[in-house]
Design a protein around this motif. Structure first.
Motif, PDB file in Angstrom:
ATOM      1  N   VAL A   1      -7.770  -0.564  44.674  1.00  0.00           N
ATOM      2  CA  VAL A   1      -8.099  -0.894  43.541  1.00  0.00           C
ATOM      3  C   VAL A   1      -7.654  -2.295  43.116  1.00  0.00           C
ATOM      4  O   VAL A   1      -6.670  -2.712  43.666  1.00  0.00           O
ATOM      5  CB  VAL A   1      -6.873   0.162  42.540  1.00  0.00           C
ATOM      6  CG1 VAL A   1      -6.915  -0.361  40.851  1.00  0.00           C
ATOM      7  CG2 VAL A   1      -7.466   1.316  42.615  1.00  0.00           C
ATOM      8  N   VAL A   2      -8.423  -3.076  42.536  1.00  0.00           N
ATOM      9  CA  VAL A   2      -8.008  -4.425  42.255  1.00  0.00           C
ATOM     10  C   VAL A   2      -7.961  -4.650  40.583  1.00  0.00           C
ATOM     11  O   VAL A   2      -8.727  -4.523  39.816  1.00  0.00           O
ATOM     12  CB  VAL A   2      -9.417  -5.362  42.709  1.00  0.00           C
ATOM     13  CG1 VAL A   2      -9.156  -6.595  42.380  1.00  0.00           C
ATOM     14  CG2 VAL A   2      -9.837  -5.120  43.962  1.00  0.00           C
ATOM     15  N   ASN A   3      -6.887  -5.226  40.223  1.00  0.00           N
ATOM     16  CA  ASN A   3      -6.606  -5.349  39.027  1.00  0.00           C
ATOM     17  C   ASN A   3      -6.790  -4.278  37.919  1.00  0.00           C
ATOM     18  O   ASN A   3      -7.387  -4.472  36.994  1.00  0.00           O
ATOM     19  CB  ASN A   3      -7.459  -6.684  38.250  1.00  0.00           C
ATOM     20  CG  ASN A   3      -6.834  -7.922  38.938  1.00  0.00           C
ATOM     21  OD1 ASN A   3      -5.764  -7.925  39.479  1.00  0.00           O
ATOM     22  ND2 ASN A   3      -7.695  -8.898  38.908  1.00  0.00           N
ATOM     23  N   GLY A   4      -6.512  -3.099  38.639  1.00  0.00           N
ATOM     24  CA  GLY A   4      -6.614  -1.878  37.801  1.00  0.00           C
ATOM     25  C   GLY A   4      -7.897  -1.178  37.773  1.00  0.00           C
ATOM     26  O   GLY A   4      -8.043  -0.096  37.253  1.00  0.00           O
TER      27      GLY A   4
ATOM     28  N   GLY B   1     -16.060  -1.870  54.066  1.00  0.00           N
ATOM     29  CA  GLY B   1     -16.698  -0.737  53.086  1.00  0.00           C
ATOM     30  C   GLY B   1     -17.788  -1.399  52.211  1.00  0.00           C
ATOM     31  O   GLY B   1     -18.092  -2.910  52.270  1.00  0.00           O
ATOM     32  N   GLY B   2     -18.443  -0.794  51.681  1.00  0.00           N
ATOM     33  CA  GLY B   2     -19.585  -0.991  50.794  1.00  0.00           C
ATOM     34  C   GLY B   2     -18.852  -1.712  49.563  1.00  0.00           C
ATOM     35  O   GLY B   2     -17.844  -1.872  49.159  1.00  0.00           O
ATOM     36  N   GLN B   3     -19.831  -2.454  48.627  1.00  0.00           N
ATOM     37  CA  GLN B   3     -19.639  -3.274  47.731  1.00  0.00           C
ATOM     38  C   GLN B   3     -19.301  -2.438  46.370  1.00  0.00           C
ATOM     39  O   GLN B   3     -20.302  -1.483  46.302  1.00  0.00           O
ATOM     40  CB  GLN B   3     -20.678  -4.452  47.558  1.00  0.00           C
ATOM     41  CG  GLN B   3     -20.512  -5.277  48.500  1.00  0.00           C
ATOM     42  CD  GLN B   3     -21.642  -6.651  48.195  1.00  0.00           C
ATOM     43  OE1 GLN B   3     -21.420  -6.920  47.179  1.00  0.00           O
ATOM     44  NE2 GLN B   3     -22.230  -7.064  49.162  1.00  0.00           N
ATOM     45  N   VAL B   4     -18.564  -2.758  45.512  1.00  0.00           N
ATOM     46  CA  VAL B   4     -18.350  -1.962  44.508  1.00  0.00           C
ATOM     47  C   VAL B   4     -18.260  -3.272  43.226  1.00  0.00           C
ATOM     48  O   VAL B   4     -17.719  -4.332  43.576  1.00  0.00           O
ATOM     49  CB  VAL B   4     -17.147  -1.288  44.180  1.00  0.00           C
ATOM     50  CG1 VAL B   4     -17.253   0.103  43.657  1.00  0.00           C
ATOM     51  CG2 VAL B   4     -16.438  -0.978  45.753  1.00  0.00           C
ATOM     52  N   CYS B   5     -18.374  -2.610  42.081  1.00  0.00           N
ATOM     53  CA  CYS B   5     -18.164  -3.641  40.772  1.00  0.00           C
ATOM     54  C   CYS B   5     -16.941  -3.480  40.322  1.00  0.00           C
ATOM     55  O   CYS B   5     -16.480  -2.277  40.065  1.00  0.00           O
ATOM     56  CB  CYS B   5     -19.234  -3.452  40.020  1.00  0.00           C
ATOM     57  SG  CYS B   5     -19.508  -4.857  38.885  1.00  0.00           S
ATOM     58  N   CYS B   6     -16.258  -4.112  39.743  1.00  0.00           N
ATOM     59  CA  CYS B   6     -16.427  -5.499  39.595  1.00  0.00           C
ATOM     60  C   CYS B   6     -15.046  -6.251  39.542  1.00  0.00           C
ATOM     61  O   CYS B   6     -14.089  -5.616  39.313  1.00  0.00           O
ATOM     62  CB  CYS B   6     -17.041  -5.988  38.542  1.00  0.00           C
ATOM     63  SG  CYS B   6     -18.816  -6.022  38.718  1.00  0.00           S
TER      64      CYS B   6
ATOM     65  N   GLY C   1     -10.832   0.349  40.212  1.00  0.00           N
ATOM     66  CA  GLY C   1     -11.091   0.869  41.640  1.00  0.00           C
ATOM     67  C   GLY C   1     -12.387   1.273  42.234  1.00  0.00           C
ATOM     68  O   GLY C   1     -13.533   1.363  41.431  1.00  0.00           O
ATOM     69  N   GLY C   2     -12.704   1.404  43.407  1.00  0.00           N
ATOM     70  CA  GLY C   2     -13.942   1.914  43.846  1.00  0.00           C
ATOM     71  C   GLY C   2     -14.050   1.914  45.375  1.00  0.00           C
ATOM     72  O   GLY C   2     -14.806   2.783  46.037  1.00  0.00           O
TER      73      GLY C   2
END
Length: 152
Positions: free
Chosen positions: A30-33, A47-52, A35-36
């Motif tokens: 989770v980045v700044n609340g 890992g794969g890319q997630v937004c954003c 996640g993905g």
């Protein structure tokens, strides 16, 4: 490629990816609340890319992000050390979430292609906005190499 996020031309949303330099797989990020990223294999895993992740288009001193992650759990064991099963399936004990707030190193507008999160030994985290991907030979920190496995 970068996309303009809420907040207009002064901010940009970047997909993010995780690179694991540790001995344990990472199952959630989770980045700044937000996640993905899931299932980042140990040592050499990406890992794969997630937004954003949303960043200011122009870097500023003191810019930080909060990274929260959870590593893969261990098999639950009984008093005799045997793996506990429920309905024939091994039970895994979830691990606690870990959190680090880290500074975002200086970046230029050219770097605003994606956001990379490096999980390092000792629960350290390094992040960066980047133009190149971790597999590129000039990328730093260097993409971790998997240890060769012994032949049977």
């Amino acid at each position: 490629m970068a996309t303009t996020a809420c907040g207009g031309k002064d901010r940009v949303s970047l997909s993010y990816l995780g690179v694991n330099h540790t001995e344990k797989s990472i199952v959630s990020v989770v980045v700044n609340g937000e996640g993905g990223v899931l299932n980042i294999p140990a040592k050499g895993g990406g890992g794969g890319q997630v937004c954003c992740v949303t960043l200011p288009r122009k870097w500023r001193p003191g810019l930080k992000v909060t990274i929260k992650w959870r590593e893969d759990g261990e098999f639950k064991r009984d008093a005799q050390g045997q793996i506990v099963k429920e309905d024939g399936v091994p039970v895994i004990d979830d691990t606690p979430w870990k959190t680090r707030t880290v500074e975002v190193p200086e970046y230029s507008e050219k770097d605003l292609e994606h956001f990379d999160i490096h999980f390092l030994p000792g629960d350290k985290v390094f992040v960066k906005a980047s133009f190149s991907y971790p597999e590129h030979p000039d990328y730093q920190p260097a993409y971790p190499q998997r240890k060769p496995t012994a032949a049977p």
